[in-house]
Write a protein that holds these residues in place. Structure first.
Motif, PDB file in Angstrom:
ATOM      1  N   UNK A   1      -1.094  -4.793   9.790  1.00 52.67           N
ATOM      2  CA  UNK A   1      -0.949  -4.605  11.230  1.00 52.67           C
ATOM      3  C   UNK A   1       0.327  -3.843  11.572  1.00 52.67           C
ATOM      4  N   UNK A   2       0.919  -3.189  10.600  1.00 54.81           N
ATOM      5  CA  UNK A   2       2.145  -2.444  10.829  1.00 54.81           C
ATOM      6  C   UNK A   2       1.841  -1.113  11.496  1.00 54.81           C
ATOM      7  N   UNK A   3       2.714  -0.712  12.397  1.00 57.04           N
ATOM      8  CA  UNK A   3       2.598   0.591  13.046  1.00 57.04           C
ATOM      9  C   UNK A   3       3.877   1.358  12.793  1.00 57.04           C
ATOM     10  N   UNK A   4       3.762   2.662  12.585  1.00 58.24           N
ATOM     11  CA  UNK A   4       4.925   3.487  12.325  1.00 58.24           C
ATOM     12  C   UNK A   4       5.512   4.000  13.642  1.00 58.24           C
ATOM     13  N   UNK A   5       6.835   3.946  13.727  1.00 59.50           N
ATOM     14  CA  UNK A   5       7.546   4.499  14.864  1.00 59.50           C
ATOM     15  C   UNK A   5       8.724   5.301  14.337  1.00 59.50           C
ATOM     16  N   UNK A   6       8.980   6.413  14.972  1.00 63.04           N
ATOM     17  CA  UNK A   6      10.136   7.228  14.612  1.00 63.04           C
ATOM     18  C   UNK A   6      11.206   7.024  15.674  1.00 63.04           C
ATOM     19  N   UNK A   7      12.386   6.536  15.296  1.00 65.35           N
ATOM     20  CA  UNK A   7      13.437   6.316  16.290  1.00 65.35           C
ATOM     21  C   UNK A   7      14.011   7.638  16.786  1.00 65.35           C
ATOM     22  N   UNK A   8      14.462   7.630  18.025  1.00 65.95           N
ATOM     23  CA  UNK A   8      15.121   8.796  18.579  1.00 65.95           C
ATOM     24  C   UNK A   8      16.547   8.866  18.045  1.00 65.95           C
TER      25      UNK A   8
END
Length: 169
Positions: free
Chosen positions: A3-10
């Motif tokens: 259930x992991x989702x990838x996010x790219x930090x600003x």
């Protein structure tokens, strides 16, 4: 369960990207069974800008294998993965394409448009939309835009009774 989702930090010094109300962006292609949803990924170079003098883009409508875009004072057709068919020496059809998602756009009309996102509906044969500035309902069949409200005798009702936008369903 994954259930992991990838996010790219600003980045810390991120000032924000400029937003253009006349820009159409294309996402990556989606394939079945992929881990990441490619419809949420937008490459920096996958966009096309239409002429901003006709107003912001108010809606995009899929219609007859095309994307029709609506601005306040114009509407047009967007070429998505355009291709052409030619015949070789033996008469066999060959489909030629550049592989570019968004290649070109052209205006169907720069005299009529649609200001409200919900003031339009598409059927198999037509797109019906309400032009608030001109107080007319138009139908577009892929070739020509007809003022349906004038043809059906609704021009006085639309001019005198309506004060805002309408939702077409």
């Amino acid at each position: 369960e994954n259930s992991l989702r990838k996010f790219n930090p600003k980045p810390v010094d991120f000032l924000g990207a400029e937003e253009f109300d006349n820009r159409i962006r294309a996402s990556q292609n989606k394939t079945n069974g992929e881990v990441d949803d490619q419809w949420t990924n937008f490459a920096l170079s996958d966009f096309i800008d239409v002429d901003g003098k006709y107003g912001p883009i108010n809606n995009l409508v899929p219609f007859k294998d095309n994307i029709i875009f609506f601005q306040d004072n114009a509407f047009g057709r967007l070429s998505v993965y355009p291709s052409s068919i030619i015949q070789d020496q033996t008469g066999i059809d060959l489909q030629m394409a550049k592989g570019v998602k968004l290649e070109d756009w052209n205006y169907i009309s720069n005299e009529i448009g649609a200001f409200h996102q919900w003031g339009m509906v598409a059927s198999d044969s037509n797109i019906f939309f309400y032009d608030t500035k001109r107080k007319k309902i138009y139908s577009y069949n892929g070739q020509i835009a007809n003022p349906v409200s004038d043809i059906k005798g609704l021009q006085s009702f639309l001019a005198n009774e309506l004060t805002g936008s309408i939702n077409i369903k």
